[in-house]
Design a protein around this motif. Structure first.
Motif, PDB file in Angstrom:
ATOM      1  N   PHE A   4       1.465 -16.159 -47.659  1.00  0.00           N
ATOM      2  CA  PHE A   4       1.883 -17.437 -47.063  1.00  0.00           C
ATOM      3  C   PHE A   4       1.553 -17.436 -45.573  1.00  0.00           C
ATOM      4  CE2 PHE A   4       5.493 -20.108 -45.331  1.00  0.00           C
ATOM      5  CZ  PHE A   4       4.833 -21.309 -45.560  1.00  0.00           C
ATOM      6  N   ASN A   5       2.441 -16.949 -44.729  1.00  0.00           N
ATOM      7  CA  ASN A   5       2.111 -16.939 -43.300  1.00  0.00           C
ATOM      8  C   ASN A   5       2.201 -15.542 -42.680  1.00  0.00           C
ATOM      9  OD1 ASN A   5       4.850 -16.654 -43.126  1.00  0.00           O
ATOM     10  ND2 ASN A   5       5.254 -18.635 -42.187  1.00  0.00           N
ATOM     11  N   GLU A   6       2.247 -14.525 -43.526  1.00  0.00           N
ATOM     12  CA  GLU A   6       2.275 -13.153 -43.028  1.00  0.00           C
ATOM     13  C   GLU A   6       1.304 -12.302 -43.830  1.00  0.00           C
ATOM     14  OE1 GLU A   6       6.479 -11.763 -41.518  1.00  0.00           O
ATOM     15  OE2 GLU A   6       6.744 -13.017 -43.295  1.00  0.00           O
ATOM     16  N   PHE A   7       0.722 -11.304 -43.164  1.00  0.00           N
ATOM     17  CA  PHE A   7      -0.224 -10.420 -43.864  1.00  0.00           C
ATOM     18  C   PHE A   7      -0.249  -9.047 -43.205  1.00  0.00           C
ATOM     19  CE2 PHE A   7      -2.401 -13.123 -40.796  1.00  0.00           C
ATOM     20  CZ  PHE A   7      -3.054 -12.201 -39.994  1.00  0.00           C
ATOM     21  N   VAL A   8      -0.616  -8.061 -44.021  1.00  0.00           N
ATOM     22  CA  VAL A   8      -0.632  -6.677 -43.539  1.00  0.00           C
ATOM     23  C   VAL A   8      -2.058  -6.241 -43.221  1.00  0.00           C
ATOM     24  CG1 VAL A   8      -0.060  -4.275 -44.089  1.00  0.00           C
ATOM     25  CG2 VAL A   8       1.414  -6.133 -44.917  1.00  0.00           C
ATOM     26  N   ILE A   9      -2.221  -5.631 -42.074  1.00  0.00           N
ATOM     27  CA  ILE A   9      -3.513  -5.108 -41.638  1.00  0.00           C
ATOM     28  C   ILE A   9      -3.363  -3.602 -41.414  1.00  0.00           C
ATOM     29  CG2 ILE A   9      -5.131  -5.084 -39.665  1.00  0.00           C
ATOM     30  CD1 ILE A   9      -5.532  -7.604 -41.250  1.00  0.00           C
ATOM     31  N   GLU A  10      -4.384  -2.870 -41.841  1.00  0.00           N
ATOM     32  CA  GLU A  10      -4.391  -1.427 -41.593  1.00  0.00           C
ATOM     33  C   GLU A  10      -5.330  -1.173 -40.414  1.00  0.00           C
ATOM     34  OE1 GLU A  10      -5.150   0.673 -45.186  1.00  0.00           O
ATOM     35  OE2 GLU A  10      -4.885   2.633 -44.249  1.00  0.00           O
ATOM     36  N   THR A  11      -4.920  -0.297 -39.543  1.00  0.00           N
ATOM     37  CA  THR A  11      -5.762  -0.077 -38.361  1.00  0.00           C
ATOM     38  C   THR A  11      -5.897   1.396 -38.003  1.00  0.00           C
ATOM     39  OG1 THR A  11      -6.031  -0.581 -36.019  1.00  0.00           O
ATOM     40  CG2 THR A  11      -3.775  -0.451 -36.825  1.00  0.00           C
ATOM     41  N   LYS A  12      -7.030   1.707 -37.431  1.00  0.00           N
ATOM     42  CA  LYS A  12      -7.250   3.072 -36.950  1.00  0.00           C
ATOM     43  C   LYS A  12      -6.762   3.214 -35.508  1.00  0.00           C
ATOM     44  CE  LYS A  12     -11.360   3.876 -39.705  1.00  0.00           C
ATOM     45  NZ  LYS A  12     -12.715   3.306 -39.673  1.00  0.00           N
ATOM     46  N   LYS A  13      -6.498   2.094 -34.898  1.00  0.00           N
ATOM     47  CA  LYS A  13      -6.102   2.137 -33.478  1.00  0.00           C
ATOM     48  C   LYS A  13      -4.638   2.539 -33.340  1.00  0.00           C
ATOM     49  CE  LYS A  13      -9.916  -0.415 -32.586  1.00  0.00           C
ATOM     50  NZ  LYS A  13     -10.933  -0.439 -31.588  1.00  0.00           N
ATOM     51  N   ASN A  14      -4.315   2.882 -32.138  1.00  0.00           N
ATOM     52  CA  ASN A  14      -2.925   3.246 -31.829  1.00  0.00           C
ATOM     53  C   ASN A  14      -2.061   1.973 -31.783  1.00  0.00           C
ATOM     54  OD1 ASN A  14      -0.533   3.701 -30.392  1.00  0.00           O
ATOM     55  ND2 ASN A  14      -1.416   5.536 -29.437  1.00  0.00           N
TER      56      ASN A  14
END
Lengths: 478, 445
Positions: free
Chosen positions: B382-392
């Motif tokens: 809907f209006n939220e989503f999960v992102i995976e990141t290599k950054k700190n």
């Protein structure tokens, strides 16, 4: 009669619209898509404004009439509270912002905790609970957890029959069995009677001081002694704290746990039924058990501590009803210690004055003196099938909100009056004049008028029996 | 300040009528040993001083452009909402015990109930509960009363963590057991995991949130089939604005819909005050906690409204009440009523779609940045989503904060599965310009 929203004229363009500066198509898979109508009305702002404004005018409110609703402490709600709360810095902050960016909010909460400790003689406060009953529940969970921690099985709570209904309901929710204690005619507890039912299974005794009949528990020190001697704890229902601020502290009387209703004693408006706030205070030996997170102060910085292994946990999301907490703190900063004392003095003076004007004329089960409120039992004055309910409705005709009625349950035909400190002598006098007129004059000369009341309100007496028998709980689809 | 209106003469006259010489005498039943000597609370500020005092404290709170949700959301609040809830006739009234003198409050609650029923597609709404977390906990208690021989509550692991904690607190001293339903690799709850759990026949209710804590729309219809087959109640925890687009709880045969009503016209305000809503099927109305308003007539046949089904409640039934709740969140429910009254079907759907499209726009851009990728590639959100990141992650948020942006929520602490994950929220409030600025900053980290 004000139409319902779904009966108002439907317009092509509704009051609110939203425009997006991003145009991408979002595809919702068929099996997740809403297929039933939203059933929302489409009304212009003009019509909506009139609708809600007209409805507001059908309310008796503290801002328009005297509201002597016993046990509810309907005192003036200072306007400055509302003004400060609307500030963006209190309105537009997210609970999951980094703590460094919320130091103002924490300073307020920490400050209020400290002031409440000073006011009540308790050692720690938690502000998370959303209402008085929520506070009771939390306090009772703290008690349960405490006994678990010292490996004692105590499953019962003693509650006088004069207590608010929330006390037994909260105790039951917290997993306790309730022992009802028959109180005296003035609502107080006889130490000897209490002693007889205090067993090793009793976790706590819940008391409201002053009690719901407006009487101070004069044997409180003895009660405290025998309760603690039994290994049980003492719970203070703070619904009536307005009577004793700066006069006596629950902590000094021997109470171990208490709750406060910020929306009563500390001037936050009730909003037609909430939101409220029900902080709990405890003595230091119970501190490990109160809800998390706790706000802590290190030097001048506030931080959150979630690591309390013995805590009962969390009672709601985030940090409590911050708006109500803030209003209470503004109120305390407006009055200071001296002001708070004068609040209780005046509240008690006002109630005693009203009582003095009625004594010897109406039965007053608790006697000729009271704290901040008192209860009448006008049964002996009633004739022609007139009841307390009718008297209450007749008061509405004279442009007063009615006192609390049929509570406490131990008083027949109870009328419970709490004037608060913010009403003028003139208001109290005219109210007593009108109440006297109804009770001593109209009952004899014009009983029909009382039976048929109210007639000056926007609707006449409503049929509550029919409402419950054949519930209509939403509008019909148009 | 002093809010007392009596002058000295009034006080003297009143004491005389009472028959005492001083106010102190009115407190003579309190043992002297207990009397307070002095209250050490500073204050006595004038209104002007209060304004300045709190303005100074306010400076220690910072306001950001928010890309954070997780239970509290930055939504547009139409002017009418503040106008109505600011009216002192609503603000300073008590719970409407005297119906004839409270028709304003009562009718608006009735309208609120009607609107919430319509939105959720269920039959009976109460007048509100404290917040989303307590509403879910009350729903769990309700299910244990209805299914009085069953002891287990199934809870989605993707339910808001603070809701889970609140349910645990509420059920601490009850007979109930809690079984958690694991999140599958695609971020949702699978029918198979519910199927495995309902096998033991002891399930009073299953609690599923959609959109879930990670923004994902669950397949509520499919989950409902499995749950209902077992005889358990299906408790749907929903975001009311998402219902502008997604299936309503009534459509997928949920028994109870609950949730956080803050999105309907209440500001974020540090997470309080908000409201919890609860709607149930008709068959459960007598088990409902809290106030309920019903329509009736006066003796002239004129329509009016009263508090009803009151024999469920604590002031009558005491320890046998359906709940201990008394004060609820009436004013926030009024805000929700006003909020829902002026969109129309098209406008409300458009509001929900705007949330989706703005979030989708941000999602598409962010996942294609170097060092960022979508955690759940094909999920509907809907209006939220999960992102995976290599950054700190700490660094990301520090830099965003420096630019007055409240960045995504760090999910690293949630579980091993969410290590290096962040939760973004984009509502209709975020402009393209703000989203682009946020993305630009992320691209430079």
């Amino acid at each position: 009669m004000e139409k319902l929203l779904n009966e108002l004229p439907s317009s092509d363009v509704a009051a609110y619209t939203i425009k997006s500066d991003i145009k991408i198509d979002v595809k919702v898979p068929e099996h997740l898509k809403r297929s039933i109508s939203l059933g929302l009305p489409s009304i212009t702002e003009n019509n909506l404004l009139r609708h809600f404004t007209n409805l507001s005018r059908k309310n008796y409110a503290l801002s328009t009439v005297f509201y002597p609703l016993g046990s509810c402490t309907m005192k003036h709600n200072p306007l400055i509270n509302e003004r400060i709360v609307k500030s963006e810095a209190f309105n537009s902050i997210h609970p999951y912002q980094p703590t460094e960016s919320l130091q103002g909010a924490f300073e307020i909460m920490y400050g209020l905790e400290k002031d409440l400790c000073e006011l009540t003689g308790m050692d720690y406060f938690s502000l998370q609970q959303a209402a008085g009953a929520h506070g009771e529940f939390a306090g009772l969970l703290v008690i349960a957890k405490y006994f678990k921690s010292i490996k004692q099985s105590r499953t019962k709570i003693i509650i006088p029959d004069s207590a608010h209904g929330t006390n037994p309901a909260s105790a039951s929710l917290a997993g306790f069995e309730i022992i009802s204690l028959k109180s005296e005619s003035d609502g107080t507890v006889l130490p000897e009677k209490l002693k007889k039912i205090l067993t090793s299974e009793v976790a706590a005794v819940m008391l409201t001081v002053p009690n719901t009949l407006g009487t101070f528990e004069k044997n409180i020190l003895e009660i405290s002694k025998i309760v603690h001697k039994n290994g049980s704890l003492l719970y203070y229902d703070g619904a009536n704290l307005n009577a004793v601020m700066g006069i006596v502290k629950p902590g000094h009387m021997g109470f171990d746990v208490m709750h406060i209703n910020l929306h009563k004693t500390f001037s936050a408006p009730h909003g037609g039924g909430g939101p409220g706030s029900g902080p709990i205070g405890v003595k230091s030996f119970l501190e490990p058990f109160i809800p998390i997170p706790r706000i802590e102060k290190n030097k001048s910085k506030f931080t959150l501590n979630y690591k309390k292994s013995e805590s009962i946990g969390r009672l709601k999301s985030f940090f409590g009803n911050f708006h109500v907490i803030l209003k209470a703190y503004i109120y305390i900063k407006a009055l200071g210690g001296k002001g708070l004392v004068s609040v209780s003095e005046q509240a008690v003076l006002n109630a005693n004055y009203m009582l003095a004007r009625l004594r010897n004329k109406v039965d007053i089960p608790a006697g000729d003196r009271c704290m901040h409120e008192f209860v009448l039992s006008p049964k002996s004055l009633f004739r022609d099938n007139i009841k307390t309910l009718d008297v209450a409705k007749r008061l509405l005709d004279y442009n007063y909100y009615a006192p609390t009625i049929y509570f406490p349950l131990i008083v027949e035909e109870a009328i419970m009056i709490e004037p608060t400190e913010t009403e003028s002598k003139e208001t109290l006098d005219t109210f007593i004049d009108i109440l006297s007129k109804i009770l001593f004059d109209e009952i004899i000369k014009e009983p029909q008028k009382i039976k048929e009341a109210p007639i000056n309100t926007t609707v006449c007496r409503l049929n509550e029996v029919e409402a419950a028998r054949n519930p209509i709980l939403k509008w019909k689809k148009q | 300040m002093n809010y007392i209106s009596q002058n000295q003469k009034d006080k003297c006259d009143m004491l005389k009528v009472i028959g005492v010489n001083s106010v102190n005498e009115l407190f003579d039943m309190i043992p002297n040993s207990l009397k307070v000597k002095k209250l050490n609370i500073y204050g006595e500020k004038t209104e002007q001083e209060l304004l300045n005092y709190f303005a100074n404290i306010a400076l220690k709170n910072k306001i950001f452009v928010s890309f954070r949700g997780a239970g509290i959301y930055d939504h547009y609040i139409p002017s009418l909402v503040d106008e109505v809830i600011g009216r002192s006739e609503f603000l300073t009234a008590y719970t409407p015990y005297q119906a004839e003198a409270s028709q304003g409050t009562l009718q608006t609650i009735f309208e609120y109930q009607s609107l919430i029923c319509s939105l959720t597609g269920l039959d009976v709404s109460n007048a509100s509960l404290y917040d989303g977390a307590t509403a879910v906990a009350e729903a769990a208690l309700l299910s244990l009363k209805v299914n009085s021989k069953k002891n287990t509550i199934l809870i989605s692991q993707a339910l808001h963590p603070e809701y889970i904690q609140t349910i645990r607190t509420y059920l601490e001293n009850s007979r109930a057991k809690i079984i958690m339903l694991d999140i599958s690799l695609d971020g949702s709850i699978k029918e198979s995991s519910v199927e495995a759990a309902v096998n033991n026949n002891d399930i009073a209710a299953a609690i599923i949130q959609s959109p879930n804590y990670f923004g994902i729309i669950e397949n509520m219809q499919a989950l409902s089939c499995v749950i209902k087959k077992s005889g358990a109640l299906f408790i749907a925890v929903v975001n009311p604005i998402s219902l502008g687009v997604f299936q309503a709880p009534g459509e997928y045969n949920a028994d109870i819909a609950v949730g956080e009503g803050q999105v309907l016209g209440s500001p974020m305000s540090f997470g309080g005050t908000t409201l919890g809503f609860m709607v149930v099927k008709k068959s459960l109305e007598w088990k409902m906690p809290g106030r309920i308003v019903g329509q009736t007539t006066d003796k002239n046949g004129k329509r009016g409204f009263v508090l009803t089904l009151q024999s469920r409640e604590q002031h009558i039934r005491r320890e046998r009440a359906t709940s201990n709740i008394c004060t609820n969140a009436s004013l926030n429910a009024l805000a929700a009523c006003v909020f829902l009254s002026g969109w129309g079907n098209h406008g409300f759907k458009n509001l929900a779609e705007t949330n989706m499209s703005k979030a989708k726009y941000a999602f598409n851009k962010i996942k294609s940045l170097n060092g960022f990728k979508a955690k759940f590639k094909d999920a509907v959100f809907f209006n939220e989503f999960v992102i995976e990141t290599k950054k700190n992650i700490k660094m990301i948020n520090k830099i965003l904060l420096k630019n007055s942006i409240l960045g995504p929520l760090d999910l690293s602490g949630t579980s091993e599965f969410f290590k290096n994950c962040i939760l973004f929220c984009v509502t209709e409030q975020r402009t393209k310009c703000e989203i682009d600025r946020c993305i630009k900053i992320l691209s430079e980290i």
